[in-house]
Write a protein that holds these residues in place. Structure first.
Motif, mmCIF file in Angstrom:
data_model
loop_
_atom_site.group_PDB
_atom_site.id
_atom_site.type_symbol
_atom_site.label_atom_id
_atom_site.label_comp_id
_atom_site.label_asym_id
_atom_site.label_seq_id
_atom_site.Cartn_x
_atom_site.Cartn_y
_atom_site.Cartn_z
ATOM 1 N N LEU A 170 -28.563 19.391 0.058
ATOM 2 C CA LEU A 170 -28.688 18.569 -1.204
ATOM 3 C C LEU A 170 -27.363 18.314 -1.837
ATOM 4 O O LEU A 170 -26.972 17.259 -2.452
ATOM 5 C CB LEU A 170 -29.566 19.066 -2.151
ATOM 6 N N THR A 171 -26.323 19.225 -1.501
ATOM 7 C CA THR A 171 -24.987 19.130 -2.045
ATOM 8 C C THR A 171 -24.024 18.542 -1.231
ATOM 9 O O THR A 171 -22.874 18.743 -1.410
ATOM 10 C CB THR A 171 -24.714 20.626 -2.737
ATOM 11 N N ALA A 172 -24.585 18.102 -0.161
ATOM 12 C CA ALA A 172 -23.609 17.375 0.898
ATOM 13 C C ALA A 172 -22.388 16.213 0.172
ATOM 14 O O ALA A 172 -22.945 15.663 -0.822
ATOM 15 C CB ALA A 172 -24.426 16.683 1.988
ATOM 16 N N CYS A 173 -21.253 16.177 0.632
ATOM 17 C CA CYS A 173 -20.380 15.374 0.179
ATOM 18 C C CYS A 173 -20.073 14.343 1.141
ATOM 19 O O CYS A 173 -20.669 14.542 2.435
ATOM 20 C CB CYS A 173 -19.120 16.302 -0.112
ATOM 21 N N THR A 174 -19.288 13.320 0.809
ATOM 22 C CA THR A 174 -19.067 12.416 1.847
ATOM 23 C C THR A 174 -17.446 12.272 1.944
ATOM 24 O O THR A 174 -16.856 11.822 1.055
ATOM 25 C CB THR A 174 -19.324 11.186 1.340
ATOM 26 N N TRP A 209 -32.875 18.124 13.608
ATOM 27 C CA TRP A 209 -32.338 17.226 12.546
ATOM 28 C C TRP A 209 -30.921 17.966 12.177
ATOM 29 O O TRP A 209 -30.645 19.185 12.150
ATOM 30 C CB TRP A 209 -32.858 17.398 11.189
ATOM 31 N N GLU A 210 -29.793 16.952 12.286
ATOM 32 C CA GLU A 210 -28.641 17.193 11.930
ATOM 33 C C GLU A 210 -28.115 16.986 10.544
ATOM 34 O O GLU A 210 -28.376 15.617 10.195
ATOM 35 C CB GLU A 210 -27.647 16.505 12.919
ATOM 36 N N ALA A 211 -27.903 17.743 9.643
ATOM 37 C CA ALA A 211 -27.702 17.528 8.307
ATOM 38 C C ALA A 211 -26.417 16.658 8.081
ATOM 39 O O ALA A 211 -25.299 17.324 8.619
ATOM 40 C CB ALA A 211 -27.885 18.602 7.494
ATOM 41 N N ASP A 212 -26.454 15.808 7.459
ATOM 42 C CA ASP A 212 -25.419 14.954 7.170
ATOM 43 C C ASP A 212 -24.516 15.413 6.139
ATOM 44 O O ASP A 212 -24.323 14.902 4.798
ATOM 45 C CB ASP A 212 -25.865 13.462 6.887
ATOM 46 N N VAL A 213 -23.995 16.422 6.311
ATOM 47 C CA VAL A 213 -23.250 17.449 5.129
ATOM 48 C C VAL A 213 -21.920 16.905 4.764
ATOM 49 O O VAL A 213 -21.714 16.671 3.459
ATOM 50 C CB VAL A 213 -23.052 18.908 5.642
ATOM 51 N N TRP A 214 -21.063 16.280 5.757
ATOM 52 C CA TRP A 214 -19.999 15.727 5.344
ATOM 53 C C TRP A 214 -19.790 14.141 5.372
ATOM 54 O O TRP A 214 -18.958 13.571 5.318
ATOM 55 C CB TRP A 214 -18.911 15.929 6.282
ATOM 56 N N GLY A 215 -21.104 13.429 5.547
ATOM 57 C CA GLY A 215 -21.183 12.103 5.231
ATOM 58 C C GLY A 215 -21.001 11.214 6.416
ATOM 59 O O GLY A 215 -20.562 10.177 6.220
ATOM 60 N N GLN A 216 -20.847 11.845 7.518
ATOM 61 C CA GLN A 216 -20.434 11.071 8.891
ATOM 62 C C GLN A 216 -21.675 10.091 9.102
ATOM 63 O O GLN A 216 -21.156 8.815 9.264
ATOM 64 C CB GLN A 216 -20.407 11.893 9.787
ATOM 65 N N VAL A 217 -22.840 10.291 8.875
ATOM 66 C CA VAL A 217 -23.832 9.360 8.967
ATOM 67 C C VAL A 217 -23.837 8.252 7.942
ATOM 68 O O VAL A 217 -24.030 6.968 8.309
ATOM 69 C CB VAL A 217 -25.479 10.030 9.042
ATOM 70 N N VAL A 252 -12.880 11.766 9.762
ATOM 71 C CA VAL A 252 -12.513 12.672 9.130
ATOM 72 C C VAL A 252 -13.701 13.667 9.207
ATOM 73 O O VAL A 252 -13.307 15.009 9.386
ATOM 74 C CB VAL A 252 -12.113 12.296 7.544
ATOM 75 N N ALA A 253 -14.782 13.287 9.120
ATOM 76 C CA ALA A 253 -15.957 14.262 9.325
ATOM 77 C C ALA A 253 -15.989 14.705 10.593
ATOM 78 O O ALA A 253 -16.593 16.135 10.589
ATOM 79 C CB ALA A 253 -17.373 13.484 9.211
ATOM 80 N N ALA A 254 -15.244 14.353 11.557
ATOM 81 C CA ALA A 254 -15.458 15.179 12.800
ATOM 82 C C ALA A 254 -14.528 16.561 12.713
ATOM 83 O O ALA A 254 -14.814 17.361 13.519
ATOM 84 C CB ALA A 254 -14.878 14.411 13.891
ATOM 85 N N ASP A 259 -9.328 20.477 20.537
ATOM 86 C CA ASP A 259 -9.738 19.558 21.330
ATOM 87 C C ASP A 259 -8.610 18.632 21.786
ATOM 88 O O ASP A 259 -8.612 17.525 22.197
ATOM 89 C CB ASP A 259 -10.698 18.550 20.588
ATOM 90 N N GLY A 260 -7.511 19.449 21.972
ATOM 91 C CA GLY A 260 -6.124 18.649 22.428
ATOM 92 C C GLY A 260 -5.808 17.583 21.613
ATOM 93 O O GLY A 260 -5.006 16.457 21.851
ATOM 94 N N GLY A 261 -6.230 17.561 20.203
ATOM 95 C CA GLY A 261 -5.513 16.582 19.279
ATOM 96 C C GLY A 261 -6.287 15.448 19.220
ATOM 97 O O GLY A 261 -5.837 14.407 18.764
ATOM 98 N N LEU A 262 -7.500 15.342 20.010
ATOM 99 C CA LEU A 262 -8.510 14.280 20.006
ATOM 100 C C LEU A 262 -8.818 13.696 18.654
ATOM 101 O O LEU A 262 -8.663 12.501 18.318
ATOM 102 C CB LEU A 262 -9.608 14.845 20.704
ATOM 103 N N ARG A 263 -9.300 14.648 17.734
ATOM 104 C CA ARG A 263 -9.792 14.266 16.351
ATOM 105 C C ARG A 263 -8.690 13.585 15.531
ATOM 106 O O ARG A 263 -8.729 12.610 14.859
ATOM 107 C CB ARG A 263 -10.453 15.589 15.632
#
Length: 471
Positions: free
Chosen positions: A18-22, A143-151, A311-313, A354-358
């Protein structure tokens, strides 16, 4: 207490969702520098009456029923337009697919197996039965919660892309209808030139007959007959070239309306269209009127949203999963409560290395955004240029129309006067040939000028985003 303690994580997961951000930047349309008014619009005024023109069917402003019917065929049967419409439907479906990320996934499977155990594994059995059955009915939920607004950012990007696709569809429709109007006016201009050449051929035949008669009685030289013959054959060759150009334009129009060339024809007709007066409006109107600029702006919004996805990654993912069902060795008691099993719980995952991937993906997303901003601003500049170009063309071509009309009248008078002088023996046929050739060129220039004015009017409509409202 045990019951409450076993469910503390459910409350935590719900509160976190409920308190997820984007994450990522919120979209703001890039600023563009726009002039207060068009440079080439000085002296233009709105035409009367002040009725409203249908912006969708902008071609109706020319008042040609045949053109209206052809334009309607373009919007229904053109294959390029159908392809763009299918592309738009793909974009809409992509939005629906992205929105599915908001919801959990639920799956079910059932198995029924019979196992035979080896004799060595059943030494203590007194019955000697080495067969066993296994019945399983299993449900899995995740169910993956969209905590950081990726979806949410992904949906934002998909929606903006779909809107860009809709604008692309409108842009293609505008381009096709404008191309048809240009081709139609050019074809009718060729009809007018063809009629002019046919009339000229008839006049030149009379001139040739006149020179032959004068030569026969000894009052004209042989060179007059040769000049008249050459002049006639030259115009006949020009008429054939006009037929070739007309056939090619007719084939191009057939392609635009979605018909094979052999099944389509337009009978010759005069060019009777008038050039409408075009109020250009304000430069800022282009940001709302032109579909290609709207598409470019929507692609900027999509690129901006993809930065948020990248950024969400960097943040951990929270997944709530559960499983449950029935398992039994007895089919008749398979779906009874003693055979019920379940498991539920959250999972928190974080990529550590991740070797700098993100980081690279985020840089790529930001560079893609900068690219789309530049393309958007370039689209605005191009739109401004196209409006200025065609405003200038209409203004200068309108100014040229008045002396061109006077030149046609003067040339026709010159032909009549010089022909009479030739009949009276005052001038040679060379004088007649020169004024006739000049008159033909001037009359053809008048037809070409009208076609150019109509083409500039169509291109201005296209540059303004399709039609205009007279108010």
């Amino acid at each position: 207490m045990k019951r409450l303690g076993s469910r503390w994580w459910l409350i935590a997961v719900g509160g976190l969702a409920l308190t997820a951000c984007t994450v990522g930047p919120n979209y703001v349309r890039p600023a563009v520098e726009l002039p207060v008014s068009y440079k080439e619009s000085a002296g233009w005024k709105v035409a009367e009456p002040r009725d409203q023109i249908n912006r969708g069917n902008w071609w109706e402003i020319f008042g040609i029923p045949e053109l209206n019917a052809l334009e309607q065929q373009v919007t229904v049967s053109n294959q390029n337009l159908r392809a763009a419409e299918a592309s738009y439907r793909q974009a809409q479906a992509a939005v629906q697919a992205t929105r599915a990320g908001y919801f959990p996934t639920l799956s079910a499977n059932t198995t029924a197996t019979r196992n035979r155990l080896p004799t060595s594994a059943n030494k203590n059995s007194t019955s000697g039965d080495r067969l066993s059955d296994q019945y399983v009915l299993n449900f899995d939920a995740r169910w993956e919660a969209d905590v950081w607004g990726q979806v949410r950012r992904s949906v934002e990007a998909s929606e903006a892309s779909a809107q860009a696709s809709a604008a692309d569809l409108a842009s293609i429709r505008l381009s096709l209808t404008a191309t048809l109007a240009q081709n139609y006016f050019q074809l009718r201009a060729l009809d007018a030139q063809k009629q002019l050449l046919e009339d000229t051929v008839a006049a030149y035949r009379k001139s040739l007959e006149l020179t032959k008669n004068r030569y026969a009685v000894g009052v004209a030289a042989k060179v007059d007959v040769v000049q008249a013959q050459t002049q006639l054959e030259s115009v006949q060759a020009q008429a054939i070239t006009i037929r070739v150009q007309r056939a090619q334009l007719e084939h191009a129009i057939a392609l635009l309306v979605g018909q094979p060339p052999e099944a389509f024809s337009l009978p010759p007709a005069p060019l009777v269209a008038s050039v409408p007066v075009a109020p250009a409006g304000l430069p800022s109107d282009l940001l709302e009127r032109r579909p290609d600029i709207a598409a470019a702006e929507r692609r900027v919004a999509a690129a901006n949203a993809r930065i948020g996805v990248a950024v969400a990654a960097f943040f951990p993912t929270l997944t709530l999963s559960g499983a449950g069902g029935f398992q039994s060795t007895n089919f008749t008691q398979w779906l009874s409560s003693p055979n019920l099993f379940w498991a539920v719980g959250p999972a928190l995952a974080q990529v550590i290395f991740d070797g700098g991937l993100r980081e690279a993906q985020t840089k790529e997303a930001r560079a893609a955004y900068d690219e789309q901003v530049a393309l958007y601003r370039q689209a605005v500049l191009t739109g401004l240029q196209e409006v200025e170009d065609n405003l200038a063309a209409l203004r200068y071509l309108e100014a040229a129309a008045i002396p061109q009309t006077a030149a046609v009248q003067s040339a026709q008078q010159s032909v009549a006067l010089t022909t009479n002088q030739y009949k009276a023996g005052l001038v040679s046929y060379l004088n007649v040939a020169l004024v006739q050739a000049a008159a033909l060129n001037i009359e053809r220039d008048a037809v070409i000028l009208l076609n150019n004015r109509l083409a500039a009017s169509v291109l201005l409509i296209k540059a303004l985003g399709g039609g205009w409202t007279q108010q």
